[in-house]
Scaffold this motif. Structure first.
Motif, PDB file in Angstrom:
ATOM      1  N   PRO A  37      -7.827 -13.735  -3.488  1.00 13.74           N
ATOM      2  CA  PRO A  37      -7.248 -14.564  -2.326  1.00 13.74           C
ATOM      3  C   PRO A  37      -6.192 -14.086  -1.685  1.00 13.74           C
ATOM      4  O   PRO A  37      -4.916 -14.062  -2.278  1.00 13.74           O
ATOM      5  N   GLY A  38      -5.977 -13.796  -0.184  1.00 11.20           N
ATOM      6  CA  GLY A  38      -4.922 -13.641   0.427  1.00 11.20           C
ATOM      7  C   GLY A  38      -4.175 -12.398   0.179  1.00 11.20           C
ATOM      8  O   GLY A  38      -3.058 -12.262   0.424  1.00 11.20           O
ATOM      9  N   VAL A  39      -5.236 -11.239  -0.528  1.00  6.36           N
ATOM     10  CA  VAL A  39      -4.630 -10.032  -0.569  1.00  6.36           C
ATOM     11  C   VAL A  39      -5.264  -8.899  -0.212  1.00  6.36           C
ATOM     12  O   VAL A  39      -6.472  -9.236   0.110  1.00  6.36           O
ATOM     13  N   SER A  40      -4.796  -8.013   0.648  1.00  4.14           N
ATOM     14  CA  SER A  40      -5.682  -6.900   1.138  1.00  4.14           C
ATOM     15  C   SER A  40      -5.036  -5.611   0.908  1.00  4.14           C
ATOM     16  O   SER A  40      -3.877  -5.589   0.853  1.00  4.14           O
ATOM     17  N   PHE A  41      -5.640  -4.574   0.646  1.00  2.00           N
ATOM     18  CA  PHE A  41      -5.257  -3.254   0.697  1.00  2.00           C
ATOM     19  C   PHE A  41      -5.268  -2.592   2.075  1.00  2.00           C
ATOM     20  O   PHE A  41      -6.719  -1.936   2.035  1.00  2.00           O
ATOM     21  N   ASP A  42      -4.839  -2.498   2.835  1.00  3.53           N
ATOM     22  CA  ASP A  42      -5.091  -1.941   4.272  1.00  3.53           C
ATOM     23  C   ASP A  42      -4.821  -0.418   4.257  1.00  3.53           C
ATOM     24  O   ASP A  42      -3.969   0.049   4.414  1.00  3.53           O
ATOM     25  N   THR A  43      -6.142   0.063   4.372  1.00  2.86           N
ATOM     26  CA  THR A  43      -5.979   1.609   4.431  1.00  2.86           C
ATOM     27  C   THR A  43      -5.677   2.327   5.724  1.00  2.86           C
ATOM     28  O   THR A  43      -5.573   3.680   5.488  1.00  2.86           O
ATOM     29  N   ASP A  44      -5.781   1.708   6.744  1.00  6.97           N
ATOM     30  CA  ASP A  44      -5.224   2.220   7.922  1.00  6.97           C
ATOM     31  C   ASP A  44      -3.941   2.491   7.958  1.00  6.97           C
ATOM     32  O   ASP A  44      -2.784   1.819   7.613  1.00  6.97           O
ATOM     33  N   GLY A  45      -3.629   3.715   8.203  1.00  2.00           N
ATOM     34  CA  GLY A  45      -2.366   4.257   8.268  1.00  2.00           C
ATOM     35  C   GLY A  45      -1.929   4.825   7.107  1.00  2.00           C
ATOM     36  O   GLY A  45      -0.895   5.809   7.033  1.00  2.00           O
ATOM     37  N   ILE A  46      -2.699   4.973   6.147  1.00  2.00           N
ATOM     38  CA  ILE A  46      -2.362   5.730   4.801  1.00  2.00           C
ATOM     39  C   ILE A  46      -2.758   7.028   4.973  1.00  2.00           C
ATOM     40  O   ILE A  46      -3.725   7.409   5.348  1.00  2.00           O
ATOM     41  N   ILE A  47      -1.824   8.057   4.549  1.00  2.00           N
ATOM     42  CA  ILE A  47      -2.177   9.309   4.748  1.00  2.00           C
ATOM     43  C   ILE A  47      -2.890   9.905   3.599  1.00  2.00           C
ATOM     44  O   ILE A  47      -2.780   9.750   2.345  1.00  2.00           O
ATOM     45  N   ASN A  48      -4.052  10.721   3.853  1.00  2.00           N
ATOM     46  CA  ASN A  48      -4.985  11.475   2.831  1.00  2.00           C
ATOM     47  C   ASN A  48      -4.265  12.558   2.440  1.00  2.00           C
ATOM     48  O   ASN A  48      -4.332  13.346   3.093  1.00  2.00           O
ATOM     49  N   LEU A  49      -3.662  12.561   1.180  1.00  2.00           N
ATOM     50  CA  LEU A  49      -2.982  13.931   0.647  1.00  2.00           C
ATOM     51  C   LEU A  49      -4.050  15.065   0.580  1.00  2.00           C
ATOM     52  O   LEU A  49      -3.706  16.146   0.319  1.00  2.00           O
ATOM     53  N   GLY A  50      -5.313  14.710   0.324  1.00  2.00           N
ATOM     54  CA  GLY A  50      -6.457  15.720   0.026  1.00  2.00           C
ATOM     55  C   GLY A  50      -6.718  16.027  -1.442  1.00  2.00           C
ATOM     56  O   GLY A  50      -5.947  15.390  -2.378  1.00  2.00           O
ATOM     57  N   PRO A  51      -7.371  17.216  -1.684  1.00  2.00           N
ATOM     58  CA  PRO A  51      -7.462  17.769  -2.998  1.00  2.00           C
ATOM     59  C   PRO A  51      -6.160  17.883  -3.779  1.00  2.00           C
ATOM     60  O   PRO A  51      -5.218  18.590  -3.078  1.00  2.00           O
ATOM     61  N   ARG A  52      -5.836  17.415  -4.921  1.00  2.00           N
ATOM     62  CA  ARG A  52      -4.671  17.699  -5.597  1.00  2.00           C
ATOM     63  C   ARG A  52      -4.426  19.177  -6.030  1.00  2.00           C
ATOM     64  O   ARG A  52      -3.000  19.561  -5.985  1.00  2.00           O
ATOM     65  N   GLN A  53      -5.555  19.925  -5.924  1.00  2.00           N
ATOM     66  CA  GLN A  53      -5.400  21.171  -6.033  1.00  2.00           C
ATOM     67  C   GLN A  53      -4.728  22.068  -5.061  1.00  2.00           C
ATOM     68  O   GLN A  53      -4.172  23.149  -5.182  1.00  2.00           O
ATOM     69  N   GLU A  54      -4.659  21.485  -3.826  1.00  2.00           N
ATOM     70  CA  GLU A  54      -4.098  22.033  -2.662  1.00  2.00           C
ATOM     71  C   GLU A  54      -2.682  21.382  -2.395  1.00  2.00           C
ATOM     72  O   GLU A  54      -2.240  21.633  -1.193  1.00  2.00           O
ATOM     73  N   TYR A  55      -2.069  20.537  -3.191  1.00  2.00           N
ATOM     74  CA  TYR A  55      -0.819  20.046  -2.787  1.00  2.00           C
ATOM     75  C   TYR A  55       0.026  21.270  -2.378  1.00  2.00           C
ATOM     76  O   TYR A  55       0.061  22.361  -3.147  1.00  2.00           O
TER      77      TYR A  55
ATOM     78  N   GLU B   5       0.680  -1.169   0.121  1.00  2.00           N
ATOM     79  CA  GLU B   5      -0.050   0.071  -0.074  1.00  2.00           C
ATOM     80  C   GLU B   5       0.933   1.303   0.012  1.00  2.00           C
ATOM     81  O   GLU B   5       1.871   1.107   0.602  1.00  2.00           O
ATOM     82  N   PRO B   6       0.536   2.440  -0.429  1.00  2.00           N
ATOM     83  CA  PRO B   6       1.201   3.535  -0.534  1.00  2.00           C
ATOM     84  C   PRO B   6       1.084   4.062   0.853  1.00  2.00           C
ATOM     85  O   PRO B   6       0.502   3.884   1.676  1.00  2.00           O
ATOM     86  N   THR B   7       2.232   4.992   1.020  1.00  2.00           N
ATOM     87  CA  THR B   7       2.267   5.728   2.192  1.00  2.00           C
ATOM     88  C   THR B   7       1.131   6.702   2.370  1.00  2.00           C
ATOM     89  O   THR B   7       0.537   6.984   3.402  1.00  2.00           O
ATOM     90  N   ALA B   8       0.853   7.157   1.109  1.00  2.00           N
ATOM     91  CA  ALA B   8       0.087   8.406   1.001  1.00  2.00           C
ATOM     92  C   ALA B   8      -0.548   8.462  -0.149  1.00  2.00           C
ATOM     93  O   ALA B   8      -0.080   8.072  -1.477  1.00  2.00           O
ATOM     94  N   ILE B   9      -1.952   8.926  -0.267  1.00  2.00           N
ATOM     95  CA  ILE B   9      -2.585   9.030  -1.474  1.00  2.00           C
ATOM     96  C   ILE B   9      -3.513  10.094  -1.520  1.00  2.00           C
ATOM     97  O   ILE B   9      -4.126  10.512  -0.437  1.00  2.00           O
ATOM     98  N   SER B  10      -3.919  10.653  -2.549  1.00  2.00           N
ATOM     99  CA  SER B  10      -4.964  11.671  -2.533  1.00  2.00           C
ATOM    100  C   SER B  10      -6.502  10.954  -2.568  1.00  2.00           C
ATOM    101  O   SER B  10      -6.674  10.075  -3.300  1.00  2.00           O
ATOM    102  N   ASN B  11      -7.476  11.692  -2.135  1.00  2.00           N
ATOM    103  CA  ASN B  11      -8.589  11.165  -1.877  1.00  2.00           C
ATOM    104  C   ASN B  11      -8.906   9.758  -1.723  1.00  2.00           C
ATOM    105  O   ASN B  11      -9.413   9.039  -2.755  1.00  2.00           O
TER     106      ASN B  11
ATOM    107  N   ALA C  32       1.557  19.372 -11.744  1.00  2.00           N
ATOM    108  CA  ALA C  32       1.810  20.804 -12.229  1.00  2.00           C
ATOM    109  C   ALA C  32       0.437  21.451 -12.759  1.00  2.00           C
ATOM    110  O   ALA C  32       0.142  22.676 -12.626  1.00  2.00           O
ATOM    111  N   ASN C  33      -0.594  20.467 -13.508  1.00  2.00           N
ATOM    112  CA  ASN C  33      -1.817  20.840 -13.890  1.00  2.00           C
ATOM    113  C   ASN C  33      -2.781  21.148 -12.745  1.00  2.00           C
ATOM    114  O   ASN C  33      -3.501  22.330 -12.759  1.00  2.00           O
ATOM    115  N   TYR C  34      -2.759  20.286 -11.630  1.00  2.00           N
ATOM    116  CA  TYR C  34      -3.532  20.421 -10.615  1.00  2.00           C
ATOM    117  C   TYR C  34      -3.268  21.539  -9.708  1.00  2.00           C
ATOM    118  O   TYR C  34      -4.044  22.723  -9.365  1.00  2.00           O
TER     119      TYR C  34
END
Length: 397
Positions: free
Chosen positions: A113-131, A94-100, A152-154
């Motif tokens: 089977p045997g795969v999980s994407f654990d969202t606990d602890g992942i940092i939410n970067l929030g709206p891309r326009q506010e990076y 899982e990524p350390t941080a992700i937008s939205n 660059a665009n956002y």
């Protein structure tokens, strides 16, 4: 290069993260340049073969930006939340941080089977326009697995912003692969995409220094596509691909092209789908009304990136207004009941398998079986081996 904070204590032997972030990305000319290790590159200890191997590291070429250098495979990364997130998860974790974070379709991983994407602890970067650069400093990850073009665009970042973060935190290692776009809107000279889907898998293999897993995913997809194409009829159904911002109740339709290059429309190209709106005059090049819909009269209507919407909500927002419209009810796709939720921009090595399987069932249910819901596809009607995908993700190649 030098640290922004001159009071920072420097180690005589750089740490692992310092190897990564000072490897940087090299760009010759143009916007969004990176930064090399320069004179700060560590000097190998000739008495230590292990240390020499680690310090030598490896690099990966990232078109059109240059090269990123690592001392060892990145252990932490941040993403915008698009296709590169699926590439990262397929090759690492899982990524350390992700937008939205709430918008990312983790439900696909739940089917493996045997795969999980654990969202606990992942940092939410929030709206891309506010990076902001400050939050990128705080992440302190090994790699930003995101394309600079979107940042660059956002968020309006310029060359200097990317240089600073690359020098002091980590390299940016994504490239724009969503769809065709030449970047003119923000003054870029580059044309995108530079990578096909399979090429992007190879790039991920280079970034994570994992060519075996890249080969496994490429072979899996090649076999899967061969299966679909050999079983599907030789036809080119016309499709009207709508953005999810379309509002049929108001007679406003935002048009996408299912035939353009890029990962966002890959499944449509696999089946030779034709763009029903080709040759139709569109307002601002991508908008139309009910009269334009009737002129195009697609055999199928797909609403992009709505597979996450439950069937009841989808019918309320898109199907019912079309059926109740005097003009909309005359459309072939409406009379034939061919209005579907469509996959979208998140496609990487894992999600692309699911959205392609779903499209096969939507287009040709008599051949591939009906599409009920993602969790209700009978095992004997699944078109790819979930266990094999899970094995590759888990390193059992």
């Amino acid at each position: 290069m030098s640290d922004n904070d001159s009071s920072t204590v420097r180690h005589e032997a750089p740490t692992r993260r310092e190897y990564v972030k000072y490897g940087g990305v090299v760009v010759t000319g143009g916007l969004l340049a990176g930064c090399t290790g320069g004179n700060n590159s560590p000097t190998p200890d000739p008495e230590s073969e292990t240390e020499t191997t680690e310090q030598k590291g490896y690099d990966a070429a990232i078109e059109p930006y240059g090269r990123a250098t690592f001392d060892r495979p990145p252990e932490t990364y941040a993403t915008i939340g698009g296709a590169w997130t699926d590439f990262g998860f397929a090759f690492a974790s899982e990524p350390t941080a992700i937008s939205n974070l709430a918008e990312y379709p983790t439900r696909y991983y739940e089917q493996l089977p045997g795969v999980s994407f654990d969202t606990d602890g992942i940092i939410n970067l929030g709206p891309r326009q506010e990076y902001g650069k400050e939050q990128f400093y705080e992440l302190d990850v090994d790699m930003f697995l995101m394309d600079r073009i979107l940042v660059a665009n956002y968020a309006g970042w310029d060359e200097g912003d990317f240089e600073e973060i690359t020098e002091n935190v980590a390299p940016f290692t994504g490239s724009y692969i969503r769809n065709e776009w030449n970047g003119e809107e923000i003054g870029l000279e580059f044309e995108f995409p530079y990578y096909t889907f399979l090429e992007a898998i190879s790039l991920a293999g280079e970034l994570f220094n994992d060519p075996e897993r890249a080969t496994a995913f490429r072979e899996l997809h090649e076999d899967f596509v061969s299966l679909l194409k050999s079983a599907a009829p030789e036809s080119n159904p016309s499709a009207g691909l709508l953005y999810s911002a379309s509002t049929p109740a108001d007679g406003q339709f935002m048009i996408a092209d299912p035939t353009v290059d890029g990962v966002a429309t890959r499944q449509y190209r696999l089946f030779g789908v034709e763009n029903a709106f080709a040759g139709i005059d569109l307002t601002d090049g991508w908008k139309t009304d009910y009269e334009g819909m009737l002129e195009a009269d697609p055999e199928y209507i797909f609403v992009d990136s709505t597979l996450s919407i439950d069937r009841e909500t989808f019918e309320e927002q898109f199907v019912t207004p079309l059926e109740e419209s005097a003009v909309g009810s005359e459309l072939t796709a409406v009379t034939e009941g061919n209005i579907f939720r469509g996959g979208g921009r998140y496609q990487g090595p894992v999600i692309s398998l699911f959205v392609s399987e779903i499209l096969a069932k939507q287009l040709y249910p008599d051949l591939f079986g009906e599409f009920p819901t993602l969790i209700d596809i009978p095992q004997d009607e699944q078109l790819f081996d979930r266990q094999r995908v899970a094995d590759i993700i888990n390193g059992d190649i």
